[in-house]
Design an enzyme around this catalytic site. Structure first.
Site, PDB file in Angstrom:
ATOM      1  N   CYS A 139       0.848  -1.202   0.000  1.00 61.59           N
ATOM      2  CA  CYS A 139       0.000   0.000   0.000  1.00 61.59           C
ATOM      3  C   CYS A 139       0.874   1.239   0.000  1.00 61.59           C
ATOM      4  O   CYS A 139       1.424   1.625   1.043  1.00 61.59           O
ATOM      5  CB  CYS A 139      -0.925  -0.014   1.212  1.00 61.59           C
ATOM      6  N   CYS A 142      -0.426   4.013   2.234  1.00 69.88           N
ATOM      7  CA  CYS A 142      -0.184   3.774   3.663  1.00 69.88           C
ATOM      8  C   CYS A 142       1.279   3.982   4.051  1.00 69.88           C
ATOM      9  O   CYS A 142       1.581   4.552   5.100  1.00 69.88           O
ATOM     10  CB  CYS A 142      -0.578   2.345   4.032  1.00 69.88           C
ATOM     11  N   ASP A 143       2.197   3.513   3.215  1.00 74.44           N
ATOM     12  CA  ASP A 143       3.590   3.371   3.640  1.00 74.44           C
ATOM     13  C   ASP A 143       4.600   4.204   2.875  1.00 74.44           C
ATOM     14  O   ASP A 143       5.804   4.123   3.153  1.00 74.44           O
ATOM     15  CB  ASP A 143       4.005   1.896   3.533  1.00 74.44           C
TER      16      ASP A 143
END
Length: 216
Positions: A139, A142-143
């Site tokens: 992701c 997300c990261d």
């Protein structure tokens, strides 16, 4: 409290899945005094695998495993029963539902709530699980910030991979996009942007066969 019901087989509600949506549903079920069972292979779903989560309200910085545990503890505190197993068959039997799980047990309920979520498409490499949350991510949203000013690789050649490469190019030092075919697929505009972006280098006709690195 135990993670599996003791001989009880009948419930008002069975929730299939154990990710954030399922655990939230469990909390609401308890608040409405619904006798229910949560069936899932792992608590927290995909969130459990996240190295850090920094965009969850009330949590400035928390690991996926810790957040998943807090969600489970909250649901369990309110009275939820859990079964770490996999639902493999759901049938309508007269006025109720019958749910069979992989271990061979069967449960019945008046209602079923499916909160099975999704699973990331993986490369199925031997070392892949070892590096999840330690350099391997599924992701970018997300990261991505964990890879600021670093060299990264994106595997794939369709819209999902293409937009990920463009996003990471804004954050990382260098982006290698590895694709097993001879040309990218998807929206033409994304492909044109990749070709114009000097920070992205596409490696064609190549498959990833292994991962190596230091586990810290």
């Amino acid at each position: 409290m135990p993670d599996k019901p003791d001989k009880k087989e009948n419930f008002s509600l069975i929730i299939v899945g154990a990710g954030p949506a399922a655990l939230t549903a469990s909390i609401y079920a308890s608040r409405y005094s619904l006798d229910h069972l949560v069936i899932g292979k792992a608590f927290g779903g995909q969130a459990f695998e996240a190295h850090k989560i920094c965009n969850f309200p009330t949590e400035k910085d928390i690991s996926g495993a810790e957040l998943a545990t807090k969600m489970k503890d909250h649901a369990q505190f309110l009275g939820a029963e859990f079964l770490l197993d996999e639902a493999i068959d759901i049938k309508r039997v007269h006025e109720k539902f019958s749910v069979a799980v992989k271990s061979g047990k069967k449960f019945t309920s008046e209602a079923i709530l499916l909160a099975t979520g999704t699973e990331h498409r993986r490369l199925n490499l031997p070392e892949e699980n070892d590096f999840i949350g330690k350099g391997v991510s599924y992701c970018a949203t997300c990261d991505a910030m964990f890879f600021r000013d670093k060299t990264v690789a994106v595997v794939g050649g369709s819209d999902s991979a293409n937009t990920t490469s463009l996003y990471l190019a804004e954050i990382a030092k260098k982006v290698y996009q590895i694709y097993r075919q001879g040309e990218l697929r998807g929206e033409t505009e994304w492909i044109n942007q990749i070709k114009r972006n000097k920070k992205i280098e596409v490696i064609y006709n190549t498959e990833v066969t292994g991962l190596a690195g230091e586990l810290k």
